[in-house]
Scaffold this motif. Sequence first.
Motif, PDB file in Angstrom:
ATOM      1  N   VAL A 103       0.834  -1.207   0.000  1.00  0.00           N
ATOM      2  CA  VAL A 103       0.000   0.000   0.000  1.00  0.00           C
ATOM      3  C   VAL A 103       0.867   1.255   0.000  1.00  0.00           C
ATOM      4  O   VAL A 103       0.599   2.221  -0.724  1.00  0.00           O
ATOM      5  CB  VAL A 103      -0.942  -0.009   1.220  1.00  0.00           C
ATOM      6  CG1 VAL A 103      -1.693   1.312   1.332  1.00  0.00           C
ATOM      7  CG2 VAL A 103      -1.920  -1.173   1.127  1.00  0.00           C
ATOM      8  N   LYS A 104       1.939   1.227   0.772  1.00  0.00           N
ATOM      9  CA  LYS A 104       2.838   2.380   0.842  1.00  0.00           C
ATOM     10  C   LYS A 104       3.469   2.654  -0.512  1.00  0.00           C
ATOM     11  O   LYS A 104       3.562   3.812  -0.953  1.00  0.00           O
ATOM     12  CB  LYS A 104       3.917   2.116   1.896  1.00  0.00           C
ATOM     13  CG  LYS A 104       4.899   3.261   2.065  1.00  0.00           C
ATOM     14  CD  LYS A 104       5.944   2.915   3.113  1.00  0.00           C
ATOM     15  CE  LYS A 104       6.969   4.034   3.214  1.00  0.00           C
ATOM     16  NZ  LYS A 104       8.039   3.707   4.185  1.00  0.00           N
ATOM     17  N   ARG A 126       2.244   1.894  -3.458  1.00  0.00           N
ATOM     18  CA  ARG A 126       1.214   2.412  -4.372  1.00  0.00           C
ATOM     19  C   ARG A 126       0.963   3.904  -4.128  1.00  0.00           C
ATOM     20  O   ARG A 126       0.813   4.679  -5.069  1.00  0.00           O
ATOM     21  CB  ARG A 126      -0.096   1.638  -4.185  1.00  0.00           C
ATOM     22  CG  ARG A 126      -0.040   0.215  -4.730  1.00  0.00           C
ATOM     23  CD  ARG A 126      -1.395  -0.454  -4.599  1.00  0.00           C
ATOM     24  NE  ARG A 126      -1.351  -1.835  -5.074  1.00  0.00           N
ATOM     25  CZ  ARG A 126      -2.410  -2.653  -5.074  1.00  0.00           C
ATOM     26  NH1 ARG A 126      -3.577  -2.210  -4.601  1.00  0.00           N
ATOM     27  NH2 ARG A 126      -2.302  -3.881  -5.512  1.00  0.00           N
ATOM     28  N   VAL A 127       0.940   4.284  -2.861  1.00  0.00           N
ATOM     29  CA  VAL A 127       0.725   5.695  -2.536  1.00  0.00           C
ATOM     30  C   VAL A 127       1.873   6.537  -3.074  1.00  0.00           C
ATOM     31  O   VAL A 127       1.672   7.599  -3.671  1.00  0.00           O
ATOM     32  CB  VAL A 127       0.576   5.876  -1.016  1.00  0.00           C
ATOM     33  CG1 VAL A 127       0.565   7.362  -0.642  1.00  0.00           C
ATOM     34  CG2 VAL A 127      -0.693   5.198  -0.515  1.00  0.00           C
ATOM     35  N   GLU A 128       3.114   6.057  -2.888  1.00  0.00           N
ATOM     36  CA  GLU A 128       4.271   6.808  -3.378  1.00  0.00           C
ATOM     37  C   GLU A 128       4.263   6.881  -4.907  1.00  0.00           C
ATOM     38  O   GLU A 128       4.656   7.897  -5.492  1.00  0.00           O
ATOM     39  CB  GLU A 128       5.562   6.141  -2.884  1.00  0.00           C
ATOM     40  CG  GLU A 128       5.771   6.269  -1.382  1.00  0.00           C
ATOM     41  CD  GLU A 128       7.033   5.563  -0.935  1.00  0.00           C
ATOM     42  OE1 GLU A 128       7.658   4.857  -1.770  1.00  0.00           O
ATOM     43  OE2 GLU A 128       7.397   5.693   0.255  1.00  0.00           O
ATOM     44  N   HIS A 181       1.637   6.936  -6.910  1.00  0.00           N
ATOM     45  CA  HIS A 181       0.595   7.826  -7.409  1.00  0.00           C
ATOM     46  C   HIS A 181       0.740   9.261  -6.884  1.00  0.00           C
ATOM     47  O   HIS A 181      -0.035  10.128  -7.280  1.00  0.00           O
ATOM     48  CB  HIS A 181      -0.787   7.282  -7.019  1.00  0.00           C
ATOM     49  CG  HIS A 181      -1.136   6.014  -7.741  1.00  0.00           C
ATOM     50  ND1 HIS A 181      -1.483   5.981  -9.079  1.00  0.00           N
ATOM     51  CD2 HIS A 181      -1.177   4.715  -7.311  1.00  0.00           C
ATOM     52  CE1 HIS A 181      -1.743   4.725  -9.441  1.00  0.00           C
ATOM     53  NE2 HIS A 181      -1.562   3.932  -8.383  1.00  0.00           N
ATOM     54  N   THR A 182       1.699   9.486  -6.008  1.00  0.00           N
ATOM     55  CA  THR A 182       1.901  10.843  -5.491  1.00  0.00           C
ATOM     56  C   THR A 182       2.711  11.650  -6.499  1.00  0.00           C
ATOM     57  O   THR A 182       3.787  11.219  -6.925  1.00  0.00           O
ATOM     58  CB  THR A 182       2.651  10.800  -4.150  1.00  0.00           C
ATOM     59  OG1 THR A 182       1.890  10.028  -3.218  1.00  0.00           O
ATOM     60  CG2 THR A 182       2.858  12.211  -3.609  1.00  0.00           C
TER      61      THR A 182
END
Length: 244
Positions: free
Chosen positions: A152-153, A155-157, A159-160
């Motif tokens: 999850v981490k 994926r967040v990075e 898409h940031t």
Amino acid sequence: MYEVKLDAFNGPLDLLLHLIQKIEIDIYDIPMKALTEQYMQYIHTMNQLEINIASEYLVMASELLMIKSKMLLPQTNEVEDLDDDPRDELVGRLIEYQNYKAYTEFLNERKDERALYFSKHPTDLSHLESNETWHPDNTIDLTELIIAYQKVKNRVEFHTPKTVDIRKETFTIQQATTQVTDKLKQHESFNFFSLFNFTEPIEMVVTHFLAILEMSKSGIVNIEQVKSFDDINILRGVNYGVAR
């Protein structure tokens, strides 16, 4: 005649304890003459005031007189008489009453402390209960949980949005070199930290550091540190002052 509670005493034993403390006598070796006189004086005072004395106080008075009279009897040669002390029963009752009195005071203090707290009745939360059950096969170990967190981490990075700040160079290595050279003109050596007041941007600190490394490589300055994590001193090098 009218009835009142004898002063602040709760019975004859309470009065006796008060008298023992007042005339400072040993409760385990009571001088019956002195204690009986004090007790009878108190009873006599109550009679003069026409206060109705409870029968238990009069019974205790008779017991004290009896014990006092036994203490005045001549000693016999019988061994058992020498071992019997007519005060023993009274001393036992006084000690037991003294202990109960101390426990009562302790419990009253706890009662007063508890009165300062407010107790809340349990709240009915039955409407929040769920009928769902958890099957043991649905458990997950810590390693799998960490792996899921890392995914999850990532994926967040991913898409940031990435942003890069490009700034114009405002402080050059040449300027830092000039500052170091000017400082060495005034002092043969100086502390590296004296170049800053620690309000400068980090870029200026890095630029000074790079300039000193270049000057050290060229022999213009020497870098000295007495021990690890100690202050860094900048000294004039062998090529200091040589035309560049």
